[in-house]
Design a protein around this motif. Structure first.
Motif, short mmCIF file in Angstrom:
data_model
loop_
_atom_site.label_atom_id
_atom_site.label_comp_id
_atom_site.label_asym_id
_atom_site.label_seq_id
_atom_site.Cartn_x
_atom_site.Cartn_y
_atom_site.Cartn_z
N UNK A 102 10.03 3.18 -6.63
CA UNK A 102 11.29 3.38 -7.36
C UNK A 102 12.45 2.72 -6.63
N UNK A 103 12.45 2.83 -5.30
CA UNK A 103 13.51 2.19 -4.52
C UNK A 103 13.45 0.68 -4.67
N UNK A 104 12.26 0.11 -4.66
CA UNK A 104 12.11 -1.34 -4.83
C UNK A 104 12.63 -1.78 -6.20
N UNK A 105 12.32 -1.00 -7.24
CA UNK A 105 12.80 -1.33 -8.58
C UNK A 105 14.32 -1.24 -8.64
N UNK A 117 16.90 -4.32 -9.48
CA UNK A 117 17.91 -4.26 -10.55
C UNK A 117 19.31 -4.46 -10.00
N UNK A 118 19.59 -3.85 -8.84
CA UNK A 118 20.92 -4.00 -8.25
C UNK A 118 21.17 -5.45 -7.85
N UNK A 176 0.82 -1.21 0.00
CA UNK A 176 0.00 0.00 0.00
C UNK A 176 0.85 1.25 0.00
N UNK A 177 1.94 1.24 0.77
CA UNK A 177 2.84 2.38 0.80
C UNK A 177 3.49 2.59 -0.56
N UNK A 178 3.86 1.47 -1.21
CA UNK A 178 4.49 1.57 -2.53
C UNK A 178 3.53 2.15 -3.57
N UNK A 179 2.24 1.81 -3.45
CA UNK A 179 1.27 2.35 -4.41
C UNK A 179 1.05 3.85 -4.19
#
Length: 847
Positions: free
Chosen positions: A526-529, A533-534, A516-519
């Motif tokens: 963006x941090x999760x993406x 990737x990292x 919910x926070x990510x939405x």
């Protein structure tokens, strides 16, 4: 749950597996060098001098051997990762596809699977083996064109259900699918060509999962299968040991008929494969994800599955394997003899949990191994194993699979008690019912299931607290004790994480809040993406850079070897932290010890020297240092003030020393010690508080000056680099321990006299070692300076003149109680000869 369908044929854009001939050569080089590293580690580990406490060493050895065998098993299955090539198709097969249903399984799941089976274009007949004779499913089967088969007896569980349907099935090929496994459209097109070889009994493919993100348990359980279905099973296919997996295996009907149908048991798929191989049938592995099913998503479902598999595979190892042994090839014997041993992981993990606990509670070490030497032989092996695994991830099946697989490892670590239970059930012949893995289990906060892990977590923490309180003198300053505390903390953390994994409702609540926070916050997304990737960028880099990184490992291993050799050539392991070393033994010059061959620890014999230092003289201090590195000199520097006014002479001597007038003498002494290079124990003015000695005094001003002189001498030598010297401070009275301790930087050992001499006792009686030692021990333990409690203790006068016990009995009882109750005592110096001393020396404690 929304049940998925798969319309894309395999392989598709998510496929990761690559097969290049040139990829095998570097991996084999890594494995060969890894075997050399393993041999070096084993050679060093099993050196007799490195053995610590016998029981702890035995337990550690079981754990080490098991882990090395698992590593060998893994490398063995990385040696020839080469997918099979399908033959040219020359005919059309008649095919039966069988799936099962048990009461309570979701209708939607079964119907979704039946629809996917019917959507496969290759001609086939579909059977639903319905254990419940469910009217609704019978109706749906008629609508889908599926043959509905049932039975009145539930004998042999899933195997019996399949065999009942086989009585009506007539196809040449039989595909068995679990009801949660949804096939891709070209499933049959990918496996049937291999049956062109008449010796092929079954073809196995990858088992994929569509619910791996449903929970932490599902994610970890899926991770545990990635290497198995990737490089390991591919290699098994080349060894003729491809394993049948009951969820999606394709059999030749004639092969099944030759063994009387699908074999039964808790691990019925492995049992079937074992019997088919023993009959001479061959197997093939296709590294393609041709069906996707459910992985256990709750801790309850996962533990039930693991208990069933553990009990079933142990049953096969102990009962079935000996019966079919003669019919198996050499590689198949190795395969079926070692594969079930994976479930001994529970016993080994229990050992790994208990070793730090027992070591800390007893302050005993399982291994006396010099840390630089241990690092030299272990770290290259560890790094090589890690790089081999990373390199082999190019053969994982799908793109999401590469990684360190930490969640799967943590989940397996918390399953130790389930595997132990499966092993015990096998030994006691306790039957475990065949229960299909729950398909729609609901999350719950488990407390009973996590109780064993919670207890181990608490036991590790309590052991740390007890050890710190009881043996505080060793708990912090000693690197070995800190390592044990670190292992116990790591175990506590792992067990604690498994307790948290069991709180499924809590984790669902946290997950919902994070999503919910990510939405709501684009920055969180963006941090999760970026993190994703990292993470996968790192995995890709490790996979591609494994060979160059191994070159770095070789350089570091070479450097560490050179350093360790030079370190050992110049300076044996330090005696400053003596609780990590064997027990030290010495004797006053008037005592003749047993011959070195009869001494329990001849490599650590203290050679006592009383060196007179004439007060007012500038003559050098000239110790006689033993040539053998196996002997450690214990030097007592004893000022000799003469007969006239010794107290005034000593006071003037100490003041002159503090004024630097004896610096030339001390300079020469420090050079002598530095030149020697080997360990030395040094004590200045031993028993300084005993006026019976010419240098001793009871006057407080003199005692305070003495403390300053001790600090001056130690600091002077330390500034001149005498790192091979351990300073042993030797008070004779408990009050001096309290009032005149020089401080932690100036003392490495405490020297305490424990001598049973009735003539010196107030009541003129003889007393046991424990009675005499109690007062100085309590004084040390209750000292206001915590650092003094971290010092090893040398009993500088150890013996009995007479009394209730004969001297030999007093000595033997004293050594026994030291071993049992006083781990801080790390050595003794015998004070009086005894006719039975040689016999007693054979029973000296080793740790």
């Amino acid at each position: 749950m929304k049940w998925p369908t798969f319309t894309d044929p395999a392989p598709n854009e998510t496929y990761n597996f690559t097969a290049k001939v040139q990829d095998m050569r570097p991996l084999r080089v890594l494995i060969v060098i890894g075997l050399l590293f393993m041999a070096a580690f084993v050679w060093v580990y099993f050196q007799p001098a490195n053995q610590g406490n016998a029981w702890l060493f035995g337990l550690l050895t079981v754990s080490v051997i098991f882990k090395l065998l698992r590593l060998l098993h893994e490398w063995y299955h990385y040696w020839n990762v080469r997918p099979s090539t399908p033959p040219r198709v020359s005919r059309v097969w008649t095919v039966d596809v069988l799936t099962t249903y048990c009461p309570g399984e979701p209708y939607e799941m079964v119907l979704n699977t039946l629809q996917a089976i019917q959507a496969m274009p290759y001609p086939h007949t579909t059977f639903l083996c319905d254990e419940a004779d469910d009217p609704y499913l019978r109706q749906q089967c008629a609508a889908l064109g599926v043959r509905h088969v049932t039975r009145t007896s539930r004998k042999d569980a899933k195997a019996g259900n399949i065999n009942n349907a086989l009585q009506q099935a007539t196809g040449e090929i039989c595909l068995v699918l679990d009801p949660d496994h949804v096939p891709v459209p070209n499933f049959l097109d990918q496996v049937l060509p291999y049956f062109e070889d008449a010796s092929i009994g079954f073809v196995q493919c990858v088992q994929g999962y569509y619910n791996r993100k449903e929970s932490v348990v599902a994610f970890g359980a899926a991770e545990q299968t990635y290497s198995f279905y990737g490089p390991m099973m591919t290699c098994m296919g080349n060894y003729g040991t491809a394993q049948a997996i009951g969820a999606n295996c394709t059999f030749r009907r004639a092969a099944l008929d030759s063994i009387g149908g699908h074999a039964n048991g808790l691990s019925e798929d492995m049992h079937t494969a074992m019997r088919l191989h023993a009959k001479g049938w061959k197997s093939v592995y296709v590294p393609l994800p041709l069906s996707y099913g459910l992985v256990p998503a709750t801790l309850s479902a996962y533990y039930k599955q693991q208990l069933k598999w553990a009990r079933g595979t142990f049953e096969l190892l102990f009962i079935t394997f000996p019966k079919v042994f003669r019919g198996l090839s050499g590689r198949q014997r190795l395969h079926y003899g070692t594969l079930p041993i994976y479930y001994l992981l529970g016993v080994v993990q229990l050992i790994d949990l208990l070793i730090p606990i027992c070591s800390l509670v007893q302050m005993q070490l399982p291994l006396y191994l010099d840390l630089p030497l241990f690092a030299t032989v272990y770290l290259p092996l560890l790094a090589t194993g890690f790089l081999i695994r990373q390199y082999a991830q190019r053969w994982l099946i799908e793109r999401h699979e590469p990684g360190f697989h930490l969640v799967g490892g943590l989940l397996a670590s918390g399953t130790w008690w389930v595997y132990v239970l499966g092993f015990i059930y096998t030994l006691l012949r306790v039957k475990v019912p065949y229960i299909p893995t729950p398909k729609d289990d609901k999350p719950r906060n488990n407390m009973i299931l996590v109780l064993p892990n919670l207890l181990m977590c608490l036991a590790s923490v309590v052991a740390i607290g007890y050890s710190t309180y009881e043996f505080g003198r060793f708990a912090h300053d000693n690197i070995y004790s800190r390592m044990l505390i670190g292992f116990a903390l790591l175990n506590a953390a792992i067990m604690g994480i498994n307790v948290l994994i069991g709180q499924e409702k809590l984790l669902v609540w946290i997950s919902v809040r994070i999503r919910g926070l990510a939405r709501r916050k684009s920055a969180v997304w963006s941090v999760r993406i970026m993190a994703w990737k990292a993470r996968y960028g790192l995995y890709s880099w490790l996979r591609l850079s494994a060979i160059p990184l191994f070159g770095v490992v070789l350089l570091l291993a070479t450097g560490m070897t050179i350093y360790t050799y030079q370190e050992h050539a110049g300076l044996p392991r330090h005696i400053r932290h003596a609780n990590t070393q064997p027990f030290y033994v010495g004797a006053e010059p008037s005592v003749t010890l047993a011959a070195p061959s009869r001494i329990a620890n001849p490599d650590h014999r203290l050679v006592v020297q009383h060196i007179g230092w004439p007060v007012g003289s500038s003559s050098p201090i000239q110790p006689i240092l033993p040539e053998s590195a196996n002997q450690i000199p214990l030097l007592y520097l004893e000022p000799m003030p003469g007969q006239t006014h010794p107290q005034k002479a000593m006071l003037a001597f100490i003041q002159a020393m503090l004024a630097g007038k004896y610096n030339p003498v001390l300079e020469q002494f420090a050079r002598t010690l530095n030149t020697y290079k080997h360990p030395v124990l040094v004590s200045f003015m031993p028993e300084f508080d005993d006026p019976a000695h010419p240098w001793g005094s009871e006057h407080e001003p003199t005692l305070r000056l003495y403390r300053q002189a001790w600090q001056y001498l130690v600091h002077f030598c330390q500034q001149r680099g005498t790192e091979n010297v351990a300073w042993i401070w030797c008070p004779s009275r408990p009050s001096s321990i309290t009032d005149h301790f020089p401080g932690n930087p100036y003392v490495d050992w405490l020297g305490l006299p424990i001598l049973d001499d009735p003539a010196e006792a107030p009541d003129e009686r003889g007393w046991s070692f424990a009675s005499l030692y109690q007062i100085p021990r309590n004084t040390v333990r209750l000292h206001k300076s915590y650092s003094i409690r971290q010092k090893p203790i040398l009993i500088t006068h150890f013996g009995s003149v007479s009394g209730r016990l004969q001297p030999a009995s007093w000595i033997q009882d004293g050594l026994t109680i030291i071993q049992e109750r006083y781990p801080e005592v790390r050595g003794v110096v015998f004070d009086y000869p005894s006719p039975l001393l040689t016999k007693v020396m054979d029973n000296l404690p080793r740790n």
